[in-house]
Design a protein around this motif. Structure first.
Motif, PDB file in Angstrom:
ATOM      1  N   THR A   1      53.791  38.085  60.804  1.00 51.26           N
ATOM      2  CA  THR A   1      54.213  37.325  61.981  1.00 51.26           C
ATOM      3  C   THR A   1      53.080  37.268  62.998  1.00 51.26           C
ATOM      4  O   THR A   1      52.141  38.086  62.978  1.00 51.26           O
ATOM      5  CB  THR A   1      55.433  37.975  62.653  1.00 51.26           C
ATOM      6  OG1 THR A   1      55.047  39.283  63.119  1.00 51.26           O
ATOM      7  CG2 THR A   1      56.602  38.082  61.678  1.00 51.26           C
ATOM      8  N   LEU A   2      53.195  36.310  63.891  1.00 52.32           N
ATOM      9  CA  LEU A   2      52.205  36.192  64.962  1.00 52.32           C
ATOM     10  C   LEU A   2      52.239  37.435  65.856  1.00 52.32           C
ATOM     11  O   LEU A   2      51.201  37.869  66.374  1.00 52.32           O
ATOM     12  CB  LEU A   2      52.483  34.938  65.788  1.00 52.32           C
ATOM     13  CG  LEU A   2      51.526  34.670  66.955  1.00 52.32           C
ATOM     14  CD1 LEU A   2      50.087  34.563  66.474  1.00 52.32           C
ATOM     15  CD2 LEU A   2      51.940  33.401  67.709  1.00 52.32           C
ATOM     16  N   ARG A   3      53.427  38.009  66.025  1.00 51.23           N
ATOM     17  CA  ARG A   3      53.537  39.228  66.837  1.00 51.23           C
ATOM     18  C   ARG A   3      52.661  40.341  66.253  1.00 51.23           C
ATOM     19  O   ARG A   3      51.945  41.038  66.978  1.00 51.23           O
ATOM     20  CB  ARG A   3      54.995  39.675  66.902  1.00 51.23           C
ATOM     21  CG  ARG A   3      55.205  40.941  67.730  1.00 51.23           C
ATOM     22  CD  ARG A   3      56.672  41.319  67.837  1.00 51.23           C
ATOM     23  NE  ARG A   3      57.382  40.481  68.802  1.00 51.23           N
ATOM     24  CZ  ARG A   3      58.245  39.520  68.482  1.00 51.23           C
ATOM     25  NH1 ARG A   3      58.492  39.273  67.187  1.00 51.23           N
ATOM     26  NH2 ARG A   3      58.863  38.825  69.404  1.00 51.23           N
ATOM     27  N   TYR A   4      52.722  40.504  64.927  1.00 52.81           N
ATOM     28  CA  TYR A   4      51.903  41.520  64.251  1.00 52.81           C
ATOM     29  C   TYR A   4      50.415  41.217  64.429  1.00 52.81           C
ATOM     30  O   TYR A   4      49.621  42.098  64.779  1.00 52.81           O
ATOM     31  CB  TYR A   4      52.265  41.561  62.763  1.00 52.81           C
ATOM     32  CG  TYR A   4      51.299  42.353  61.904  1.00 52.81           C
ATOM     33  CD1 TYR A   4      51.411  43.739  61.797  1.00 52.81           C
ATOM     34  CD2 TYR A   4      50.277  41.715  61.208  1.00 52.81           C
ATOM     35  CE1 TYR A   4      50.524  44.475  61.015  1.00 52.81           C
ATOM     36  CE2 TYR A   4      49.380  42.436  60.427  1.00 52.81           C
ATOM     37  CZ  TYR A   4      49.511  43.808  60.335  1.00 52.81           C
ATOM     38  OH  TYR A   4      48.631  44.528  59.570  1.00 52.81           O
TER      39      TYR A   4
ATOM     40  N   ASN B   1      48.938  39.364  66.700  1.00 50.32           N
ATOM     41  CA  ASN B   1      48.555  39.550  68.099  1.00 50.32           C
ATOM     42  C   ASN B   1      48.271  41.011  68.407  1.00 50.32           C
ATOM     43  O   ASN B   1      47.269  41.360  69.050  1.00 50.32           O
ATOM     44  CB  ASN B   1      49.680  39.062  69.021  1.00 50.32           C
ATOM     45  CG  ASN B   1      49.577  37.586  69.332  1.00 50.32           C
ATOM     46  OD1 ASN B   1      48.484  37.017  69.346  1.00 50.32           O
ATOM     47  ND2 ASN B   1      50.706  36.938  69.585  1.00 50.32           N
ATOM     48  N   TYR B   2      49.157  41.886  67.930  1.00 50.60           N
ATOM     49  CA  TYR B   2      49.023  43.309  68.236  1.00 50.60           C
ATOM     50  C   TYR B   2      47.791  43.914  67.580  1.00 50.60           C
ATOM     51  O   TYR B   2      47.014  44.647  68.212  1.00 50.60           O
ATOM     52  CB  TYR B   2      50.284  44.060  67.799  1.00 50.60           C
ATOM     53  CG  TYR B   2      50.246  45.535  68.126  1.00 50.60           C
ATOM     54  CD1 TYR B   2      50.335  45.972  69.444  1.00 50.60           C
ATOM     55  CD2 TYR B   2      50.119  46.489  67.118  1.00 50.60           C
ATOM     56  CE1 TYR B   2      50.286  47.321  69.754  1.00 50.60           C
ATOM     57  CE2 TYR B   2      50.065  47.843  67.417  1.00 50.60           C
ATOM     58  CZ  TYR B   2      50.145  48.244  68.738  1.00 50.60           C
ATOM     59  OH  TYR B   2      50.095  49.585  69.041  1.00 50.60           O
TER      60      TYR B   2
ATOM     61  N   ARG C   1      44.749  42.586  69.360  1.00 52.64           N
ATOM     62  CA  ARG C   1      44.652  43.071  70.743  1.00 52.64           C
ATOM     63  C   ARG C   1      44.127  44.506  70.789  1.00 52.64           C
ATOM     64  O   ARG C   1      43.375  44.876  71.686  1.00 52.64           O
ATOM     65  CB  ARG C   1      46.019  42.985  71.418  1.00 52.64           C
ATOM     66  CG  ARG C   1      45.948  43.224  72.928  1.00 52.64           C
ATOM     67  CD  ARG C   1      47.240  42.871  73.627  1.00 52.64           C
ATOM     68  NE  ARG C   1      48.334  43.756  73.260  1.00 52.64           N
ATOM     69  CZ  ARG C   1      49.405  43.377  72.564  1.00 52.64           C
ATOM     70  NH1 ARG C   1      49.526  42.120  72.155  1.00 52.64           N
ATOM     71  NH2 ARG C   1      50.359  44.247  72.284  1.00 52.64           N
TER      72      ARG C   1
ATOM     73  N   SER D   1      49.108  28.917  62.680  1.00 46.55           N
ATOM     74  CA  SER D   1      50.406  29.457  63.054  1.00 46.55           C
ATOM     75  C   SER D   1      51.270  28.345  63.615  1.00 46.55           C
ATOM     76  O   SER D   1      50.835  27.625  64.528  1.00 46.55           O
ATOM     77  CB  SER D   1      50.241  30.560  64.110  1.00 46.55           C
ATOM     78  OG  SER D   1      51.505  31.001  64.572  1.00 46.55           O
TER      79      SER D   1
ATOM     80  N   ARG E   1      55.160  30.784  67.987  1.00 48.63           N
ATOM     81  CA  ARG E   1      56.244  31.675  68.375  1.00 48.63           C
ATOM     82  C   ARG E   1      55.905  33.079  67.870  1.00 48.63           C
ATOM     83  O   ARG E   1      55.380  33.226  66.756  1.00 48.63           O
ATOM     84  CB  ARG E   1      57.574  31.240  67.756  1.00 48.63           C
ATOM     85  CG  ARG E   1      57.999  29.828  68.092  1.00 48.63           C
ATOM     86  CD  ARG E   1      59.408  29.546  67.543  1.00 48.63           C
ATOM     87  NE  ARG E   1      59.560  29.969  66.158  1.00 48.63           N
ATOM     88  CZ  ARG E   1      59.254  29.200  65.104  1.00 48.63           C
ATOM     89  NH1 ARG E   1      58.779  27.988  65.297  1.00 48.63           N
ATOM     90  NH2 ARG E   1      59.429  29.643  63.875  1.00 48.63           N
ATOM     91  N   PRO E   2      56.185  34.098  68.652  1.00 47.56           N
ATOM     92  CA  PRO E   2      55.853  35.460  68.218  1.00 47.56           C
ATOM     93  C   PRO E   2      56.462  35.825  66.873  1.00 47.56           C
ATOM     94  O   PRO E   2      55.868  36.584  66.103  1.00 47.56           O
ATOM     95  CB  PRO E   2      56.410  36.334  69.342  1.00 47.56           C
ATOM     96  CG  PRO E   2      56.392  35.445  70.548  1.00 47.56           C
ATOM     97  CD  PRO E   2      56.729  34.080  70.022  1.00 47.56           C
ATOM     98  N   ASP E   3      57.663  35.274  66.588  1.00 50.67           N
ATOM     99  CA  ASP E   3      58.301  35.612  65.322  1.00 50.67           C
ATOM    100  C   ASP E   3      57.911  34.644  64.203  1.00 50.67           C
ATOM    101  O   ASP E   3      58.386  34.760  63.073  1.00 50.67           O
ATOM    102  CB  ASP E   3      59.824  35.640  65.475  1.00 50.67           C
ATOM    103  CG  ASP E   3      60.379  34.284  65.925  1.00 50.67           C
ATOM    104  OD1 ASP E   3      59.593  33.463  66.432  1.00 50.67           O
ATOM    105  OD2 ASP E   3      61.584  34.052  65.751  1.00 50.67           O
TER     106      ASP E   3
ATOM    107  N   GLU F   1      55.284  32.806  61.474  1.00 51.41           N
ATOM    108  CA  GLU F   1      54.280  33.354  60.549  1.00 51.41           C
ATOM    109  C   GLU F   1      52.887  32.807  60.864  1.00 51.41           C
ATOM    110  O   GLU F   1      52.737  31.697  61.346  1.00 51.41           O
ATOM    111  CB  GLU F   1      54.640  32.997  59.108  1.00 51.41           C
ATOM    112  CG  GLU F   1      55.891  33.695  58.595  1.00 51.41           C
ATOM    113  CD  GLU F   1      56.206  33.298  57.167  1.00 51.41           C
ATOM    114  OE1 GLU F   1      56.775  34.132  56.447  1.00 51.41           O
ATOM    115  OE2 GLU F   1      55.888  32.155  56.782  1.00 51.41           O
TER     116      GLU F   1
END
Length: 378
Positions: free
Chosen positions: A31-34, A36-37, A40, A70, A77-79, A81
């Motif tokens: 996911t984009l959230r993963y 991003n983290y 970062r 993405s 969206r953070p959720d 892919e």
């Protein structure tokens, strides 16, 4: 402007591997959230890097085709892919899994392109051509794990492939030719990506060119010959035919017979270029292997520029073949356009000047790109 095969920046390579490693291991995009983290934690901005990845696009409103992306609607969206395409796998070449996925998808594109041939025997066809994905997998003996990963990549390969049907488990059943490259008969990833770059780069329609120096074309052949020997160590790459034949390239023409004679001599010289074997590309004629061979010998060469020059030269071969074996062919008009010719040719003298001028320009492009790509030690 950077192209799909230009080297990625260090930050872009970190992004690529952040997406690839979980995908290769688990068969699912992160996911984009993963992403991003993970980035970062390394002091990197994932959104900025995603925007910086080279893109091939038809227009400003089109999201385009890129190695890593993405949410294709442009609003990540953070959720959602973060996904890869074949352009991303190109930068992972040498990885067994990545290479295996590319092999499956290239074979799938070739099957979808070939499936269109049934239209020739059915003038009243109302359905699109399809190819069975299962048959492709059987033919190349691909494992199910590799096939599942290839299917996920295939979903974004719109230039050369479309998924036309899936089963109840969302596994691909049939595929169709892509929107951008419906005749995707490519032997390598490099050839496929070069074709995407060429197709998405707006080019003016070639115009008839004047030809002032009678010996300019022969000189271009000689310079190409010397350049290949200097850079690649191959003597006699563009050897001239006997004087009574090569001299025809310096003469003007005033009728169809003289024009066809000149085209024949010119295409024979191009066919006799000493092009080596291109890995994965068994084409019997020199121009069919030229772009892949030069890329193989000189990995940093400007492949899109070489491909365009090669296409110009190959159009002359197609024009000559069409006069020997005339048959309905939608490529005739495009082949004539590449050389600034009308179709059919009505002015042999003007056509011969334009053919020689466009061929000279293509040869100049080839030897300039070969020189630019020579190893630093030279």
């Amino acid at each position: 402007m950077r192209t799909l095969m230009d080297p990625l920046t260090p930050e872009e390579r970190i992004l690529l591997h952040t997406v690839w490693e979980p995908f290769a291991k688990e068969g699912q995009f992160p996911t984009l959230r993963y992403v991003n983290y993970v980035l970062r934690r390394q002091g990197l901005d994932a959104a900025a890097i995603l925007r910086s990845v080279p893109v091939a696009q038809m227009s400003d409103w089109n999201a385009g085709y890129r190695a890593v992306f993405s949410d294709r609607d442009g609003y990540p969206r953070p959720d959602g892919e973060v996904r890869l395409t074949i352009a991303g796998l190109y930068h992972l070449r040498g990885d067994e899994t990545a290479d295996g996925i590319c092999r499956i998808l290239l074979e799938t594109m070739r099957a979808a392109s070939k499936a269109q041939e049934y239209i020739l025997s059915n003038p009243y066809v109302t359905t699109d051509a399809e190819a069975s994905f299962a048959k492709v997998l059987d033919r190349i003996e691909a494992s199910d794990e590799l096939a599942k990963r290839a299917e996920l990549i295939a979903a974004a390969e719109w230039p050369g492939l479309r998924i036309s049907s899936q089963d109840a488990n969302a596994r691909i059943e049939a595929v169709q030719p892509g929107h951008l490259l419906p005749d995707a008969d490519f032997a390598s990833v490099e050839e496929y990506l070069a074709a995407i770059t060429v197709a998405t780069t707006p080019l003016p329609i070639p115009q008839p060119l004047p030809y002032g120096d009678p010996r300019a074309l022969l000189r271009a052949f000689s310079v190409l010959d010397v350049t290949v020997e200097l850079v690649l160590g191959i003597a006699g790459f563009a050897a001239r035919p006997p004087v009574d034949r090569s001299a025809l390239l310096a003469l003007d023409v005033d009728d169809d017979h003289s024009l066809q004679t000149g085209i024949t001599v010119l295409t024979e010289m191009l066919a006799n270029l000493q092009v080596g074997k291109a890995q994965g590309h068994p084409s019997p004629h020199a121009l069919g292997r030229l772009t892949n061979w030069l890329t193989q010998e000189l990995p940093t060469i400007n492949q899109p520029a070489v491909a365009r020059a090669n296409a110009t030269l190959d159009s002359l071969r197609e024009i000559r073949n069409s006069t020997i074996h005339p048959k309905p062919n939608g490529k005739h008009l495009k082949n004539h356009e590449k050389l600034g010719l009308s179709y059919p040719i009505t002015d042999p003298s003007r056509a011969w000047d334009s053919i020689r001028a466009h061929t000279e320009q293509a040869l100049i492009t080839l030897y300039e790109e070969i020189l630019a790509a020579r190893p630093a030690a030279q």
